[in-house]
Design an enzyme around this catalytic site. Structure first.
Site, PDB file in Angstrom:
ATOM      1  N   GLN A  16       0.219   5.377   6.073  1.00 32.73           N
ATOM      2  CA  GLN A  16       1.406   4.848   5.331  1.00 32.73           C
ATOM      3  C   GLN A  16       2.444   6.316   5.212  1.00 32.73           C
ATOM      4  O   GLN A  16       2.093   7.323   4.926  1.00 32.73           O
ATOM      5  CB  GLN A  16       1.495   4.425   3.882  1.00 32.73           C
ATOM      6  CG  GLN A  16       0.732   3.179   4.034  1.00 32.73           C
ATOM      7  CD  GLN A  16      -0.875   3.094   4.342  1.00 32.73           C
ATOM      8  OE1 GLN A  16      -0.954   2.630   5.282  1.00 32.73           O
ATOM      9  NE2 GLN A  16      -1.699   3.763   3.528  1.00 32.73           N
ATOM     10  N   GLU A  74       0.930  -1.188   0.043  1.00 33.84           N
ATOM     11  CA  GLU A  74      -0.105  -0.288  -0.044  1.00 33.84           C
ATOM     12  C   GLU A  74       0.985   1.208  -0.020  1.00 33.84           C
ATOM     13  O   GLU A  74       0.666   2.204  -0.695  1.00 33.84           O
ATOM     14  CB  GLU A  74      -0.903  -0.042   1.207  1.00 33.84           C
ATOM     15  CG  GLU A  74      -1.968   0.950   1.255  1.00 33.84           C
ATOM     16  CD  GLU A  74      -3.004   1.055   2.372  1.00 33.84           C
ATOM     17  OE1 GLU A  74      -2.529   0.077   3.233  1.00 33.84           O
ATOM     18  OE2 GLU A  74      -3.973   1.860   2.426  1.00 33.84           O
ATOM     19  N   GLY A 118      -8.657   5.601   6.833  1.00 35.65           N
ATOM     20  CA  GLY A 118      -9.591   5.758   7.819  1.00 35.65           C
ATOM     21  C   GLY A 118      -8.834   4.624   8.854  1.00 35.65           C
ATOM     22  O   GLY A 118      -9.031   4.864   9.947  1.00 35.65           O
ATOM     23  N   ALA A 119      -8.184   3.690   8.408  1.00 40.05           N
ATOM     24  CA  ALA A 119      -7.857   2.460   9.489  1.00 40.05           C
ATOM     25  C   ALA A 119      -6.113   2.581   9.445  1.00 40.05           C
ATOM     26  O   ALA A 119      -5.597   1.962  10.695  1.00 40.05           O
ATOM     27  CB  ALA A 119      -8.539   1.169   9.284  1.00 40.05           C
ATOM     28  N   SER A 120      -5.617   2.883   8.548  1.00 43.55           N
ATOM     29  CA  SER A 120      -4.117   3.040   8.348  1.00 43.55           C
ATOM     30  C   SER A 120      -3.506   4.078   7.871  1.00 43.55           C
ATOM     31  O   SER A 120      -4.175   5.023   7.243  1.00 43.55           O
ATOM     32  CB  SER A 120      -3.608   1.650   7.966  1.00 43.55           C
ATOM     33  OG  SER A 120      -3.570   1.854   6.601  1.00 43.55           O
TER      34      SER A 120
HETATM   35  N1  GTP Z   1     -13.476  15.426   5.444  1.00 46.56           N
HETATM   36  C1  GTP Z   1     -13.663  14.452   4.721  1.00 46.56           C
HETATM   37  N2  GTP Z   1     -13.122  13.440   4.823  1.00 46.56           N
HETATM   38  C2  GTP Z   1     -13.325  12.077   4.079  1.00 46.56           C
HETATM   39  C3  GTP Z   1     -13.828  12.486   2.656  1.00 46.56           C
HETATM   40  N3  GTP Z   1     -13.869  11.132   2.093  1.00 46.56           N
HETATM   41  C4  GTP Z   1     -13.386  10.334   2.969  1.00 46.56           C
HETATM   42  N4  GTP Z   1     -13.142  10.858   4.192  1.00 46.56           N
HETATM   43  C5  GTP Z   1     -12.603  10.410   5.385  1.00 46.56           C
HETATM   44  O1  GTP Z   1     -11.212  10.317   5.277  1.00 46.56           O
HETATM   45  C6  GTP Z   1     -10.707   9.163   5.768  1.00 46.56           C
HETATM   46  C7  GTP Z   1      -9.779   8.468   4.890  1.00 46.56           C
HETATM   47  O2  GTP Z   1     -10.561   8.194   3.787  1.00 46.56           O
HETATM   48  P1  GTP Z   1      -9.787   7.223   2.869  1.00 46.56           P
HETATM   49  O3  GTP Z   1      -8.640   7.636   2.435  1.00 46.56           O
HETATM   50  O4  GTP Z   1     -10.824   7.209   1.698  1.00 46.56           O
HETATM   51  O5  GTP Z   1      -9.713   5.797   3.598  1.00 46.56           O
HETATM   52  P2  GTP Z   1      -9.862   4.673   3.364  1.00 46.56           P
HETATM   53  O6  GTP Z   1      -9.155   4.325   2.160  1.00 46.56           O
HETATM   54  O7  GTP Z   1     -11.344   4.090   3.369  1.00 46.56           O
HETATM   55  O8  GTP Z   1      -9.128   3.730   4.429  1.00 46.56           O
HETATM   56  P3  GTP Z   1      -7.932   2.890   4.483  1.00 46.56           P
HETATM   57  O9  GTP Z   1      -8.175   1.553   4.296  1.00 46.56           O
HETATM   58  O10 GTP Z   1      -7.493   2.964   5.903  1.00 46.56           O
HETATM   59  O11 GTP Z   1      -7.081   3.561   3.852  1.00 46.56           O
HETATM   60  C8  GTP Z   1     -12.058   8.457   6.317  1.00 46.56           C
HETATM   61  O12 GTP Z   1     -11.926   8.535   7.710  1.00 46.56           O
HETATM   62  C9  GTP Z   1     -12.776   8.991   5.410  1.00 46.56           C
HETATM   63  O13 GTP Z   1     -14.086   8.645   6.072  1.00 46.56           O
HETATM   64  C10 GTP Z   1     -14.163  13.504   2.412  1.00 46.56           C
HETATM   65  O14 GTP Z   1     -14.516  13.953   1.135  1.00 46.56           O
HETATM   66  N5  GTP Z   1     -13.899  14.609   3.443  1.00 46.56           N
HETATM   67 CA    CA Z   2      -6.860   4.142   1.683  1.00 51.33          CA
END
Ligand code: GTP
Ligand code: CA
Length: 495
Positions: free
Chosen positions: A207, A174, A203-205
């Site tokens: 990098q 990743e 959201g959970a990790s």
């Molecule tokens: N403020 C804001 N937060 C967002 C938005 N889209 C996603 N998020 C939040 O930002 C965080 C990271 O989002 P992502 O990068 O999509 O995370 P992910 O790919 O689901 O999570 P991983 O599996 O850990 O990579 C999460 O807590 C989402 O709920 C957005 O448009 N605005």
């Molecule tokens: Ca991600």
């Protein structure tokens, strides 16, 4: 009269043989230029497609990539042509109802079916990569994660694409593929330029990946990924911190404040006036915090905001462990990290949060960023809801902004001097920053290890040179006929 006839006799241009030679010469040159130009013209632009689904912890997204068919082996040309955000939560949230995980992907898949030309469907590879949400589910209940994958695979196989399987990416993959994406889109790999580090906050990790001149992998082999791309060797440092994505970090911060199982807490990371009732069993339902669950607590607690940036930093710092490091230097939790080096691109939640807070400009001094966050966190909840309405994530931006600054400075050791090396980014040249593009480039072998042979001249240069040479040849040809030229034109007529 006789002089005129003499001149006509001397003027070989009037001889049929000369005329025929000239015409053949002109035709030969025109033919030469035409064949050379046509033979070497760029082929008509036929495209190939690839689809990657990013099954993240918070949601799934689908990306369509396209590239000119004849340039398969020549990177720098793949572009994201479409993205689709799947409605609902990430696939790991469907552990108790796996078929719904498959169903949730249907709308975006239908869109992809419409957008990729039908005659390309069967040759278009489709990949699904899952990240930290599925890593956590797999740790918690591996058969539940298998069921989710089974349902997702069943749903994706129904589409006419060339489905290449669904799997969990390792943290190294990743991080490394996020780094490949950033540097590929910036054209840094092909040109052999100094690369940029990649910071991804999910959201959970989370990098961190960067090339380090002082790191050869020997100190901590788990953090080392080696690439040979376009004839250059890259020694990459990468680490993925499971549970340190923004949602799980918030859980851990709340867990830190509720260890004793109180009925209510005053959380400095939320705004004054904010109040909510939270369920202990929901908060502690994650492997990141499950071991900390207080015994004998009431089912719920009241979550109230205190609105204090400095105190918020203090509670966030408690989720990092700085006490042990068996290496020369560490980031946190005993994880090796070499000295920071070069520029960084920070994407995903780094961007979402800093963009909302108007803090994406990293020429703002770090001290001012902290000052602005202090003021933002101190804003009463009523004022914020009045200003923004009840938008998603609004309650969390004080926590998220404080977490980002704390992770970067306390966790990764960025300082006031090195903070401006970070650029908060969402897209690069129209493609989203993230691991998906790097993943596809790798699986389709689209990044050659050695620099591809490129024609020494671009097509336009080639056409110009062939044309100039042909004109030159023609002029030489005419000049070579000089002995046959009439000599009389400028000479006085001597009768
Ligand atoms: N403020 C804001 N937060 C967002 C938005 N889209 C996603 N998020 C939040 O930002 C965080 C990271 O989002 P992502 O990068 O999509 O995370 P992910 O790919 O689901 O999570 P991983 O599996 O850990 O990579 C999460 O807590 C989402 O709920 C957005 O448009 N605005
Ligand atoms: Ca991600």
């Amino acid at each position: 009269m006789s002089a005129q006839r003499e001149m006509k006799e001397k003027n070989h241009w009037h001889k049929p043989v000369t005329i025929i030679i000239t015409v053949i010469g002109v035709m030969a040159i025109v033919a030469l230029v035409t064949v050379a130009v046509l033979q070497n013209r760029p082929l008509s632009q036929k495209y190939k497609y690839g689809i990657v689904m990013d099954a993240g912890s918070s949601h799934t997204a689908l990306y369509i990539y396209a590239w000119p068919a004849e340039k398969d082996n020549n990177t720098g040309r793949v572009e994201q042509t479409h993205s689709c955000k799947v409605k609902g939560p990430g696939i790991s949230s469907y552990a108790s109802n796996p078929s719904k995980a498959g169903e949730s992907l249907r709308v975006c898949m239908q869109e992809a079916k419409q957008l990729v030309p039908a005659n390309h469907h069967s040759e278009t590879p489709l990949y699904l990569g899952a990240t930290a949400g599925m890593r956590l589910l797999n740790l918690e209940d591996s058969s539940a994660s298998d069921r989710v994958f089974h349902a997702v695979e069943g749903a994706l196989q129904k589409f006419p694409f060339s489905f290449q399987g669904a799997r969990i990416l390792s943290g190294q993959e990743e991080g490394a593929f996020g780094w490949v994406t950033v540097n590929y889109l910036d054209d840094r790999l092909k040109q052999g330029l100094e690369t940029k580090g990649a910071l991804d906050l999910g959201g959970a990790s989370t990098q961190i990946s960067f090339v380090s001149d002082t790191f050869d992998g020997s100190e901590s082999p788990d953090n080392n990924v080696n690439f040979r791309l376009y004839g250059n060797d890259y020694n990459l440092y990468t680490h993925s911190f499971l549970c340190y994505g923004k949602d799980q970090a918030l859980r851990m911060t709340l867990a830190q404040q509720t260890l004793s199982g109180p009925g209510s807490i005053l959380d400095p990371c939320f705004h004054r006036g904010y109040t909510d009732t939270k369920n202990y069993s929901v908060l502690y339902d994650s492997p990141c915090v499950s071991k900390m669950k207080p015994q004998n607590a009431t089912p719920t607690f009241t979550h109230k905001g205190g609105g204090d940036f400095l105190q918020c930093q203090d509670v966030i710092k408690r989720i990092f462990n700085f006490t042990h490091c068996k290496y020369n230097q560490c980031s946190f939790n005993g994880i090796f990290q070499p000295f920071l080096q070069g520029q960084y691109g920070a994407f995903s939640a780094y961007y979402f949060v800093m963009d909302f807070l108007n803090l994406t400009d990293t020429s703002i001094p770090l001290e001012d960023v902290k000052e602005k966050l202090k003021r933002y966190c101190a804003t009463p909840w009523s004022e914020l809801t009045q200003q923004h309405g009840n938008i998603k994530y609004l309650a969390e931006y004080c926590f998220s902004g404080t977490y980002i600054v704390t992770l970067l400075t306390e966790g990764y050791n960025f300082t006031s001097q090195t903070y401006p090396t970070i650029k908060y980014i969402k897209k690069i040249k129209g493609s989203d920053a993230g691991w998906t593009l790097g993943y596809m480039l790798n699986l389709t072998n689209m990044i050659p290890a050695e620099a591809p042979d490129t024609p020494p001249l671009p097509h336009a240069g080639y056409v110009s040179i062939v044309t100039i040479m042909a004109i030159l040849l023609f002029v030489l040809f005419i000049v070579s006929l000089r002995p046959l030229w009439p000599r009389c034109s400028k000479q006085p007529h001597i009768i």
